[in-house]
Design a protein around this motif. Structure first.
Motif, mmCIF file in Angstrom:
data_model
loop_
_atom_site.group_PDB
_atom_site.id
_atom_site.type_symbol
_atom_site.label_atom_id
_atom_site.label_comp_id
_atom_site.label_asym_id
_atom_site.label_seq_id
_atom_site.Cartn_x
_atom_site.Cartn_y
_atom_site.Cartn_z
ATOM 1 N N HIS A 354 9.278 15.528 -8.384
ATOM 2 C CA HIS A 354 8.922 16.441 -9.228
ATOM 3 C C HIS A 354 9.377 17.855 -8.986
ATOM 4 N N GLU A 355 9.783 18.024 -8.028
ATOM 5 C CA GLU A 355 10.333 19.580 -7.694
ATOM 6 C C GLU A 355 11.777 19.402 -7.923
ATOM 7 N N GLY A 356 12.611 18.500 -8.213
ATOM 8 C CA GLY A 356 13.768 18.437 -8.394
ATOM 9 C C GLY A 356 14.636 18.631 -6.984
ATOM 10 N N GLU A 357 13.903 18.029 -5.916
ATOM 11 C CA GLU A 357 14.614 18.341 -4.645
ATOM 12 C C GLU A 357 15.284 17.112 -3.944
ATOM 13 N N GLY A 358 15.154 16.031 -4.901
ATOM 14 C CA GLY A 358 15.701 14.863 -3.986
ATOM 15 C C GLY A 358 14.689 13.791 -4.694
ATOM 16 N N THR A 359 15.150 12.550 -5.199
ATOM 17 C CA THR A 359 14.328 11.469 -5.676
ATOM 18 C C THR A 359 13.771 10.620 -4.424
ATOM 19 N N ALA A 360 12.583 9.751 -4.771
ATOM 20 C CA ALA A 360 12.249 8.831 -3.713
ATOM 21 C C ALA A 360 13.384 8.106 -3.475
ATOM 22 N N GLN A 361 14.154 7.524 -4.198
ATOM 23 C CA GLN A 361 15.263 6.532 -4.101
ATOM 24 C C GLN A 361 16.012 7.204 -3.046
ATOM 25 N N GLU A 362 16.730 8.487 -3.363
ATOM 26 C CA GLU A 362 17.418 9.376 -2.571
ATOM 27 C C GLU A 362 16.902 9.537 -0.762
#
Length: 527
Positions: A354-362
């Motif tokens: 949501h914050e654009g700091e890394g996806t759950a997949q990453e």
């Protein structure tokens, strides 16, 4: 099939026994534990509590607590006696109005023998009058009562209740609560739920709190001290009450900047987990020296030092996510801790996205790639970690990795249906990892036993083939660290439970931070 041959004499005896009315069967003591293999002495057998009424008086200067606890319960067996989990000094016990005899045993057992034995299914009212200095009491070598410069706080996991009220101290026996606390004027008493009223007389102020939905005993909290209190309402209409110790010093600004976003976060999480399950919301930060946070129902507990490096919004996301996963749906046995911690950690991964700091997949790829196969991280089984590893970093990080593997296996439509459907299906009750697997299979239409076994129950790193199947780290090679990783890892200290390393105060994780060791940070633990 085996057929048993009964001799005529034995048959006659059996018939005679059947003729004896059930009421003649002897009453027996309730078990001193509820049957949890991780903590055999926690909880009790023979009864179920539906409501706790706690009327307390606390003197911050001396840490003296006196109270009258009224438990509304029902027997689940014929009882000659029963236990409550409690540590303070008891002056009198009454069962259904009549004085009962009592004694203590073990580390924290209050054994009560009513004047008249109790039949199964009987409504029971138990009144316990008590007093004591909570900070002077220990069980298993630690205390779950935190003394502060201006008062005291009860907050810990898996136990804190026995230091301030008698009860059936296990999540299987949830109940509603009324907590009324008398404190000197100028001092505040913070607890769960809604503040019903306050009144002042002769230098003392009474604070009346109510939790109107079932609540586990370890999620009940009490904090007495000098607090600044803020109130508000979420966009969805839930009242918010936050409390900050007046002596937080340099941590005060970061604590407020984090916790004042509680309403925003709860509304955001409702988009994933469904409607917020309670009628109250908030958080509190007393001036304790612990390093953990805890999902105390409707009003999480935070330690000041969790804000030493600035705002810690990810930590707030974790504790508010627990209001659905852990509080609304509570574990059946402490081995089911993954349902609490794996999903609260996964909520942090969703917030990172949501914050654009890394996806759950990453984040999943990073967790998988950053721990080599011989790392002890993989020896902890999130689905049944054992009491010594109940709050290990692996329960959080490997636990969230398992959630992502499930998502990749069943697809987003089924996965997000499960995230919302699970709290609805088991609302205000209890469930196990096995229940969750069955529910996920039902919603997705896929067999998931092998996937759960690989990611939750094997004491080894899932193979590259298994990772590819679950679409984890499929590219191989070096995986970069997501920007949110350090923030998320900083909540690891939130939980350190060393039940078995409690030192003077907590159970390790009982220092709830999320788990900070090694690269996971050095926080205390987010439980």
């Amino acid at each position: 099939m085996h057929r048993r041959i009964i001799a005529p004499g034995a048959l006659a005896a059996a018939v005679l026994l059947l003729a004896i009315p059930a009421s003649a069967a002897p009453h027996s003591p309730g078990a001193p534990g509820i049957g949890d293999p991780y903590y055999p002495a926690y909880g009790n057998g023979g009864y179920d509590v539906s409501h706790y009424d706690l009327r307390l008086k606390y003197q911050p200067a001396t840490d003296e607590l006196e109270g009258t606890a009224t438990l509304v319960a029902r027997t689940t067996q014929d009882l000659s006696s029963f236990n409550l989990d409690f540590l303070l000094d008891v002056g009198e016990v009454r069962v259904n109005g009549a004085k009962a005899s009592f004694t203590t045993s073990g580390e924290h057992e209050l054994e009560i023998t009513p004047k008249t034995p109790l039949a199964k299914g009987t409504p029971v009212t138990v009144v316990v009058r008590y007093r004591g200095v909570p900070s002077s009491k220990q069980a298993y070598g630690f205390t779950s009562w935190h003394r502060t410069p201006d008062g005291g706080v009860a907050a810990n996991e898996p136990e804190a209740a026995a230091w301030w009220f008698p009860g059936n101290d296990h999540p299987l026996d949830k109940a509603t609560y009324d907590v009324s606390v008398l404190v000197p004027d100028g001092t505040q008493a913070i607890s769960n739920g809604t503040l019903q009223s306050t009144s002042s007389r002769l230098g003392w102020t009474r604070w009346n709190w109510r939790s109107n939905k079932p609540q586990a005993t370890y999620l009940a909290t009490l904090a007495v001290g000098k607090f600044d209190i803020t109130t508000g309402t979420t966009e969805s209409g839930i009242p918010v009450l936050n409390a900050y110790s007046k002596d937080l010093g340099d941590h005060a600004g970061a604590a407020r900047a984090s916790i004042e976003r509680t309403g925003e976060i709860a509304d955001w999480l409702a988009g994933y987990f469904g409607p917020y399950p309670y009628n109250a919301l908030g958080g509190y930060v007393p001036n304790t020296t612990t390093g953990y946070a805890l999902e105390t129902q409707t009003r999480p507990y935070y330690s000041p030092r969790q804000f030493a490096n600035g705002t810690n919004v990810s930590l707030v996301v974790h504790e508010i996510a627990h209001q659905w996963y852990g509080d609304d749906v509570s574990l059946k046995r402490w081995k089911d801790i993954w349902i609490n911690e794996g999903f609260a950690r996964y909520a942090q991964w969703l917030w990172s996205e949501h914050e654009g700091e890394g996806t759950a997949q990453e984040l999943a790829d990073y967790v998988y790639a950053s721990h080599p196969a011989d790392d002890s991280f993989w020896t902890v089984k999130p689905g049944d970690p054992g009491p010594e590893n109940q709050f290990d970093a692996a329960v959080y990080d490997r636990g969230a990795l398992a959630v992502q593997a499930l998502r990749n296996e069943i697809g987003d439509e089924a996965f997000f249906a499960i995230l919302k459907g699970w709290p609805r299906k088991y609302a205000h009750g209890n469930a196990s990892v096995a229940d969750f697997r069955r529910y996920a299979e039902e919603v997705s239409g896929k067999p998931l036993a092998a996937l759960f076994d690989t990611w939750l129950f094997q004491a080894s790193k899932p193979t590259s083939a298994a990772a590819r199947t679950a679409s984890v780290a499929k590219a191989g090679g070096t995986v970069s660290q997501p920007r949110s990783w350090k923030k998320i890892a900083a909540t690891n200290g939130v939980h350190e439970h060393g039940e078995h390393e409690h030192g003077e105060h907590e159970h390790g994780e009982h220092e709830h931070g999320e788990h900070g060791n090694g690269e996971h940070g050095n926080g205390e633990h987010v439980r």
